[in-house]
Structure formats: C-alpha cells, structure tokens
Design a protein around this motif. Structure first.
Motif, PDB file in Angstrom:
ATOM      1  N   LYS A   1      15.441  -6.436  -5.153  1.00 34.11           N
ATOM      2  CA  LYS A   1      15.606  -7.588  -6.040  1.00 34.11           C
ATOM      3  C   LYS A   1      14.875  -8.805  -5.472  1.00 34.11           C
ATOM      4  CE  LYS A   1      18.965 -10.267  -8.522  1.00 34.11           C
ATOM      5  NZ  LYS A   1      20.284 -10.347  -9.058  1.00 34.11           N
ATOM      6  N   GLY A   2      14.128  -9.445  -6.346  1.00 32.59           N
ATOM      7  CA  GLY A   2      13.343 -10.607  -5.948  1.00 32.59           C
ATOM      8  C   GLY A   2      11.892 -10.289  -5.643  1.00 32.59           C
ATOM      9  N   TYR A   3      11.572  -9.015  -5.493  1.00 32.84           N
ATOM     10  CA  TYR A   3      10.206  -8.588  -5.170  1.00 32.84           C
ATOM     11  C   TYR A   3       9.530  -7.864  -6.339  1.00 32.84           C
ATOM     12  CZ  TYR A   3      11.239  -9.649  -0.299  1.00 32.84           C
ATOM     13  OH  TYR A   3      11.568 -10.275   0.873  1.00 32.84           O
ATOM     14  N   GLU A   4      10.198  -7.811  -7.478  1.00 29.53           N
ATOM     15  CA  GLU A   4       9.706  -7.012  -8.609  1.00 29.53           C
ATOM     16  C   GLU A   4       8.332  -7.472  -9.097  1.00 29.53           C
ATOM     17  OE1 GLU A   4      14.252  -7.203  -8.979  1.00 29.53           O
ATOM     18  OE2 GLU A   4      12.662  -8.686  -8.655  1.00 29.53           O
TER      19      GLU A   4
ATOM     20  N   PHE B   1       1.927  13.332  -5.095  1.00 30.85           N
ATOM     21  CA  PHE B   1       2.956  12.656  -5.875  1.00 30.85           C
ATOM     22  C   PHE B   1       3.825  11.822  -4.941  1.00 30.85           C
ATOM     23  CE2 PHE B   1       1.822  16.363  -8.412  1.00 30.85           C
ATOM     24  CZ  PHE B   1       1.613  15.778  -9.655  1.00 30.85           C
ATOM     25  N   VAL B   2       4.065  10.573  -5.344  1.00 32.25           N
ATOM     26  CA  VAL B   2       4.817   9.641  -4.511  1.00 32.25           C
ATOM     27  C   VAL B   2       5.979   9.069  -5.307  1.00 32.25           C
ATOM     28  CG1 VAL B   2       4.708   7.477  -3.221  1.00 32.25           C
ATOM     29  CG2 VAL B   2       2.745   9.040  -3.205  1.00 32.25           C
ATOM     30  N   ALA B   3       7.150   9.038  -4.673  1.00 33.87           N
ATOM     31  CA  ALA B   3       8.345   8.398  -5.220  1.00 33.87           C
ATOM     32  C   ALA B   3       9.200   7.986  -4.035  1.00 33.87           C
ATOM     33  CB  ALA B   3       9.117   9.359  -6.121  1.00 33.87           C
ATOM     34  N   GLY B   4      10.076   7.037  -4.234  1.00 27.89           N
ATOM     35  CA  GLY B   4      10.963   6.660  -3.139  1.00 27.89           C
ATOM     36  C   GLY B   4      11.482   5.252  -3.264  1.00 27.89           C
ATOM     37  N   GLU B   5      12.256   4.877  -2.286  1.00 24.41           N
ATOM     38  CA  GLU B   5      12.859   3.540  -2.228  1.00 24.41           C
ATOM     39  C   GLU B   5      12.493   2.906  -0.897  1.00 24.41           C
ATOM     40  OE1 GLU B   5      14.169   2.130  -4.729  1.00 24.41           O
ATOM     41  OE2 GLU B   5      14.462   3.870  -6.012  1.00 24.41           O
ATOM     42  N   ALA B   6      12.256   1.703  -0.875  1.00 26.90           N
ATOM     43  CA  ALA B   6      12.044   0.804  -1.996  1.00 26.90           C
ATOM     44  C   ALA B   6      10.542   0.653  -2.205  1.00 26.90           C
ATOM     45  CB  ALA B   6      12.669  -0.561  -1.723  1.00 26.90           C
ATOM     46  N   LEU B   7      10.150   0.659  -3.461  1.00 26.54           N
ATOM     47  CA  LEU B   7       8.734   0.533  -3.802  1.00 26.54           C
ATOM     48  C   LEU B   7       8.141  -0.741  -3.212  1.00 26.54           C
ATOM     49  CD1 LEU B   7       6.215   1.464  -5.316  1.00 26.54           C
ATOM     50  CD2 LEU B   7       7.127   0.387  -7.374  1.00 26.54           C
ATOM     51  N   SER B   8       8.916  -1.803  -3.205  1.00 29.60           N
ATOM     52  CA  SER B   8       8.432  -3.091  -2.719  1.00 29.60           C
ATOM     53  C   SER B   8       8.235  -3.134  -1.202  1.00 29.60           C
ATOM     54  CB  SER B   8       9.410  -4.196  -3.123  1.00 29.60           C
ATOM     55  OG  SER B   8      10.715  -3.896  -2.650  1.00 29.60           O
TER      56      SER B   8
ATOM     57  N   GLU C   1       2.510  -6.467  -9.643  1.00 32.09           N
ATOM     58  CA  GLU C   1       1.116  -6.914  -9.542  1.00 32.09           C
ATOM     59  C   GLU C   1       0.349  -6.046  -8.550  1.00 32.09           C
ATOM     60  OE1 GLU C   1       1.432 -11.056  -8.528  1.00 32.09           O
ATOM     61  OE2 GLU C   1       2.063 -11.611 -10.566  1.00 32.09           O
ATOM     62  N   TRP C   2       0.981  -5.705  -7.425  1.00 35.73           N
ATOM     63  CA  TRP C   2       0.325  -4.860  -6.426  1.00 35.73           C
ATOM     64  C   TRP C   2       0.060  -3.460  -6.991  1.00 35.73           C
ATOM     65  CZ3 TRP C   2       1.913  -0.365  -3.923  1.00 35.73           C
ATOM     66  CH2 TRP C   2       1.071   0.057  -2.900  1.00 35.73           C
ATOM     67  N   VAL C   3       1.034  -2.898  -7.694  1.00 37.44           N
ATOM     68  CA  VAL C   3       0.861  -1.569  -8.301  1.00 37.44           C
ATOM     69  C   VAL C   3      -0.306  -1.605  -9.290  1.00 37.44           C
ATOM     70  CG1 VAL C   3       1.901   0.112  -9.886  1.00 37.44           C
ATOM     71  CG2 VAL C   3       3.219  -0.741  -7.941  1.00 37.44           C
ATOM     72  N   ASN C   4      -0.350  -2.604 -10.142  1.00 35.99           N
ATOM     73  CA  ASN C   4      -1.446  -2.718 -11.109  1.00 35.99           C
ATOM     74  C   ASN C   4      -2.792  -2.836 -10.409  1.00 35.99           C
ATOM     75  OD1 ASN C   4       0.307  -2.529 -13.286  1.00 35.99           O
ATOM     76  ND2 ASN C   4       0.568  -4.736 -13.439  1.00 35.99           N
ATOM     77  N   LYS C   5      -2.830  -3.567  -9.307  1.00 32.12           N
ATOM     78  CA  LYS C   5      -4.064  -3.697  -8.514  1.00 32.12           C
ATOM     79  C   LYS C   5      -4.485  -2.337  -7.953  1.00 32.12           C
ATOM     80  CE  LYS C   5      -5.917  -6.247  -4.588  1.00 32.12           C
ATOM     81  NZ  LYS C   5      -5.645  -7.223  -3.539  1.00 32.12           N
ATOM     82  N   CYS C   6      -3.511  -1.547  -7.496  1.00 33.19           N
ATOM     83  CA  CYS C   6      -3.812  -0.212  -6.965  1.00 33.19           C
ATOM     84  C   CYS C   6      -4.342   0.717  -8.061  1.00 33.19           C
ATOM     85  CB  CYS C   6      -2.578   0.402  -6.311  1.00 33.19           C
ATOM     86  SG  CYS C   6      -2.154  -0.351  -4.745  1.00 33.19           S
ATOM     87  N   VAL C   7      -3.823   0.581  -9.254  1.00 37.20           N
ATOM     88  CA  VAL C   7      -4.307   1.392 -10.373  1.00 37.20           C
ATOM     89  C   VAL C   7      -5.775   1.064 -10.637  1.00 37.20           C
ATOM     90  CG1 VAL C   7      -4.099   1.767 -12.865  1.00 37.20           C
ATOM     91  CG2 VAL C   7      -2.049   1.736 -11.424  1.00 37.20           C
ATOM     92  N   ILE C   8      -6.110  -0.200 -10.620  1.00 46.53           N
ATOM     93  CA  ILE C   8      -7.485  -0.626 -10.911  1.00 46.53           C
ATOM     94  C   ILE C   8      -8.414  -0.363  -9.729  1.00 46.53           C
ATOM     95  CG2 ILE C   8      -8.946  -2.642 -11.385  1.00 46.53           C
ATOM     96  CD1 ILE C   8      -6.436  -3.767 -12.928  1.00 46.53           C
ATOM     97  N   GLU C   9      -8.038  -0.832  -8.557  1.00 46.59           N
ATOM     98  CA  GLU C   9      -8.941  -0.777  -7.403  1.00 46.59           C
ATOM     99  C   GLU C   9      -8.919   0.553  -6.660  1.00 46.59           C
ATOM    100  OE1 GLU C   9      -8.163  -4.093  -4.861  1.00 46.59           O
ATOM    101  OE2 GLU C   9      -8.608  -5.560  -6.438  1.00 46.59           O
TER     102      GLU C   9
END
Length: 103
Positions: free
Chosen positions: A66-69, A24-31, A74-82
């Motif tokens: 802010k500014g990297y959302e 399980f992963v959580a933290g700051e900053a995701l970006s 898009e990167w998170v979605n790519k990780c879910v798929i790939e």
C-alpha cells in the motif's frame, strides 16, 4: 560452524532462465521483492546482450505494498515498453500451460 545468510544475485540461475522461451513471474510484493528480482534479471540480460525479454508477469498474482501502487504500475508499464516484458492474467497462464501439456 557459523551459518551466514546471504542474499545475492544468482547468475547461474539467471543463465538458465535466459535459455527458456518464457519465464513466468508472480509473487509478493510486486513493489519490492518481485521488482528487485526483475531489475536484477533485466540487468543481467542487458549484460549478456539479450535484447528481447522472455519475462511474463502474471499481473493478477502480484500486488504492491500500500502506497507504492502508482510507482509500481508506472515501472511495470516501462518494463513492458522498454524490456518487452509481457503481462498476462492467471487465466491466460493456465491456458498457456494447458496448451503446453496437450502438445
């Protein structure tokens, strides 16, 4: 003696994480910090031949600078798929932990 602070990938820790069903992963900053850590972990997994990810991102326990959302989403979605990374909420995480504790 002079103390030197070094930030480097910890392959011993990554090897231990590899052995778990879920990480399980959580933290700051995701970006930035979380993303960098996950990129290193996924690279390590690829190097040792792991094809299915055990990474579960607790999405509502992370946020981007802010500014990297958009780029981060898009990167998170790519990780879910790939990488087959799973996304859950903190509620799902709590439910998962309770199931584990209750046996």
């Amino acid at each position: 003696e002079k103390v030197r602070n070094v930030t480097a990938f910890n392959s011993e820790l990554a090897g231990r994480l590899f052995s778990y069903d879920k990480v399980f992963v959580a933290g700051e900053a995701l970006s930035h910090c979380v993303r960098s850590t996950l990129k290193d972990l996924f690279k390590f997994y690829e190097e040792i031949g792991k094809t299915e990810s055990n990474v579960v991102l607790i999405k509502d326990c992370c946020s981007s600078v802010k500014g990297y959302e958009k780029d981060t989403e898009e990167w998170v979605n790519k990780c879910v798929i790939e990488k087959k990374m799973r996304l859950i909420s903190h509620k799902d995480f709590t439910d998962d932990i309770l199931r584990f504790i209750e046996g």
